[in-house]
Scaffold this motif. Structure first.
Motif, PDB file in Angstrom:
ATOM      1  N   VAL A  44      -3.904  35.249 -14.992  1.00  0.00           N
ATOM      2  CA  VAL A  44      -2.932  36.279 -14.618  1.00  0.00           C
ATOM      3  C   VAL A  44      -3.053  37.486 -15.537  1.00  0.00           C
ATOM      4  CG1 VAL A  44      -0.458  36.800 -14.498  1.00  0.00           C
ATOM      5  CG2 VAL A  44      -1.328  34.676 -13.505  1.00  0.00           C
ATOM      6  N   GLU A  45      -3.188  37.247 -16.836  1.00  0.00           N
ATOM      7  CA  GLU A  45      -3.325  38.361 -17.779  1.00  0.00           C
ATOM      8  C   GLU A  45      -4.599  39.162 -17.510  1.00  0.00           C
ATOM      9  OE1 GLU A  45      -2.844  36.780 -21.724  1.00  0.00           O
ATOM     10  OE2 GLU A  45      -0.824  36.066 -21.275  1.00  0.00           O
ATOM     11  N   THR A  46      -5.654  38.489 -17.078  1.00  0.00           N
ATOM     12  CA  THR A  46      -6.891  39.187 -16.731  1.00  0.00           C
ATOM     13  C   THR A  46      -6.679  40.058 -15.499  1.00  0.00           C
ATOM     14  OG1 THR A  46      -8.195  37.383 -17.677  1.00  0.00           O
ATOM     15  CG2 THR A  46      -9.348  38.878 -16.190  1.00  0.00           C
ATOM     16  N   ILE A  48      -3.824  41.328 -14.478  1.00  0.00           N
ATOM     17  CA  ILE A  48      -2.961  42.450 -14.878  1.00  0.00           C
ATOM     18  C   ILE A  48      -3.795  43.525 -15.573  1.00  0.00           C
ATOM     19  CG2 ILE A  48      -1.076  43.141 -16.421  1.00  0.00           C
ATOM     20  CD1 ILE A  48       0.193  40.339 -15.739  1.00  0.00           C
ATOM     21  N   ALA A  49      -4.670  43.109 -16.471  1.00  0.00           N
ATOM     22  CA  ALA A  49      -5.528  44.082 -17.158  1.00  0.00           C
ATOM     23  C   ALA A  49      -6.435  44.799 -16.159  1.00  0.00           C
ATOM     24  CB  ALA A  49      -6.363  43.390 -18.235  1.00  0.00           C
ATOM     25  N   ALA A  50      -6.915  44.074 -15.169  1.00  0.00           N
ATOM     26  CA  ALA A  50      -7.802  44.671 -14.170  1.00  0.00           C
ATOM     27  C   ALA A  50      -7.086  45.704 -13.313  1.00  0.00           C
ATOM     28  CB  ALA A  50      -8.394  43.586 -13.287  1.00  0.00           C
ATOM     29  N   MET A  51      -5.793  45.572 -13.180  1.00  0.00           N
ATOM     30  CA  MET A  51      -5.017  46.494 -12.364  1.00  0.00           C
ATOM     31  C   MET A  51      -4.635  47.759 -13.124  1.00  0.00           C
ATOM     32  SD  MET A  51      -5.083  44.903  -9.579  1.00  0.00           S
ATOM     33  CE  MET A  51      -4.003  45.914  -8.618  1.00  0.00           C
ATOM     34  N   GLY A  52      -4.882  47.759 -14.420  1.00  0.00           N
ATOM     35  CA  GLY A  52      -4.532  48.921 -15.240  1.00  0.00           C
ATOM     36  C   GLY A  52      -5.594  49.998 -15.187  1.00  0.00           C
ATOM     37  N   ASP A  53      -5.366  51.026 -15.967  1.00  0.00           N
ATOM     38  CA  ASP A  53      -6.254  52.187 -15.984  1.00  0.00           C
ATOM     39  C   ASP A  53      -7.348  52.104 -17.042  1.00  0.00           C
ATOM     40  OD1 ASP A  53      -4.843  53.416 -13.920  1.00  0.00           O
ATOM     41  OD2 ASP A  53      -3.419  54.346 -15.319  1.00  0.00           O
ATOM     42  N   ALA A  54      -7.347  51.059 -17.846  1.00  0.00           N
ATOM     43  CA  ALA A  54      -8.318  50.945 -18.941  1.00  0.00           C
ATOM     44  C   ALA A  54      -9.223  49.736 -18.708  1.00  0.00           C
ATOM     45  CB  ALA A  54      -7.592  50.817 -20.267  1.00  0.00           C
ATOM     46  N   GLN A  56     -11.661  48.581 -20.251  1.00  0.00           N
ATOM     47  CA  GLN A  56     -11.954  47.825 -21.470  1.00  0.00           C
ATOM     48  C   GLN A  56     -10.871  46.802 -21.793  1.00  0.00           C
ATOM     49  OE1 GLN A  56     -15.411  48.025 -21.924  1.00  0.00           O
ATOM     50  NE2 GLN A  56     -14.655  47.425 -23.914  1.00  0.00           N
ATOM     51  N   ALA A  57      -9.673  46.977 -21.262  1.00  0.00           N
ATOM     52  CA  ALA A  57      -8.592  46.015 -21.501  1.00  0.00           C
ATOM     53  C   ALA A  57      -8.881  44.674 -20.838  1.00  0.00           C
ATOM     54  CB  ALA A  57      -7.265  46.576 -20.994  1.00  0.00           C
ATOM     55  N   ILE A  58      -9.793  44.665 -19.890  1.00  0.00           N
ATOM     56  CA  ILE A  58     -10.160  43.411 -19.210  1.00  0.00           C
ATOM     57  C   ILE A  58     -10.937  42.496 -20.150  1.00  0.00           C
ATOM     58  CG2 ILE A  58     -11.472  42.410 -17.283  1.00  0.00           C
ATOM     59  CD1 ILE A  58     -11.046  45.138 -15.820  1.00  0.00           C
ATOM     60  N   ASP A  64     -10.440  35.391 -23.330  1.00  0.00           N
ATOM     61  CA  ASP A  64      -9.429  34.326 -23.387  1.00  0.00           C
ATOM     62  C   ASP A  64      -9.556  33.391 -22.196  1.00  0.00           C
ATOM     63  OD1 ASP A  64      -8.416  35.447 -25.705  1.00  0.00           O
ATOM     64  OD2 ASP A  64      -6.677  36.369 -24.721  1.00  0.00           O
ATOM     65  N   LEU A  65      -9.811  33.955 -21.022  1.00  0.00           N
ATOM     66  CA  LEU A  65      -9.966  33.163 -19.807  1.00  0.00           C
ATOM     67  C   LEU A  65     -11.158  32.215 -19.928  1.00  0.00           C
ATOM     68  CD1 LEU A  65      -9.044  32.653 -16.858  1.00  0.00           C
ATOM     69  CD2 LEU A  65     -10.547  34.533 -16.186  1.00  0.00           C
TER      70      LEU A  65
END
Length: 104
Positions: A44-46, A48-54, A56-58, A64-65
Motif C-alpha cells: 500500500v505504501e508503494t 501511495i508513493a506511486a500516486m505522488g508527484d515524486a 523517487q519516493a517509490i 521495503d516491499l
C-alpha cells in the motif's frame, strides 16, 4: 551474488536470532500472518508513493516491499530462485494466456 541474493541470505541468517535485537527475527517470531500483514502494508505504501508527484519516493517503498516479500518467502521455505523459476516459466507467454491457464 547480487544485492537481492545477499538480502535473502541475511534474512535467512536472522531466523532464530533474538527478536529483541533483530527486526527480521521479530517478524519470524510473530509468524506468517504478521509477515503477510507487513507485506501488505508495504505494498500500500508503494502504491501511495506511486500516486505522488515524486517518482523517487517509490524507491524506498519498493525496497521495503522487496524486503518483506523475501521474509515471507523465507518463512514459507521458498526463495527468490523459486520466483525466478516461475518468471522463467512464464517468459514468452502472453499474460492473458498465462492467467487463463491457472487452475481456478
Amino acid at each position: 551474488m547480487d544485492a537481492l541474493d545477499r538480502l535473502e541470505a541475511t534474512i535467512r541468517a536472522r531466523r532464530g536470532e533474538d527478536a529483541a535485537t533483530s527486526y527480521t527475527a521479530s517478524l519470524f517470531a510473530r509468524g506468517r500472518g504478521k509477515i503477510a500483514q507487513k507485506l501488505g502494508e508495504e505494498a500500500v505504501e508503494t502504491v501511495i508513493a506511486a500516486m505522488g508527484d515524486a517518482p523517487q519516493a517509490i524507491v524506498p517503498e519498493a525496497a521495503d516491499l522487496l524486503f518483506h516479500l523475501c521474509v515471507l518467502l523465507a518463512d514459507a521455505g521458498l526463495s527468490l530462485d523459486d520466483v525466478r523459476a516461475e518468471l522463467a516459466r512464464r517468459e514468452g507467454v502472453s499474460g492473458h494466456a498465462e492467467k487463463a491457464a491457472r487452475p481456478r
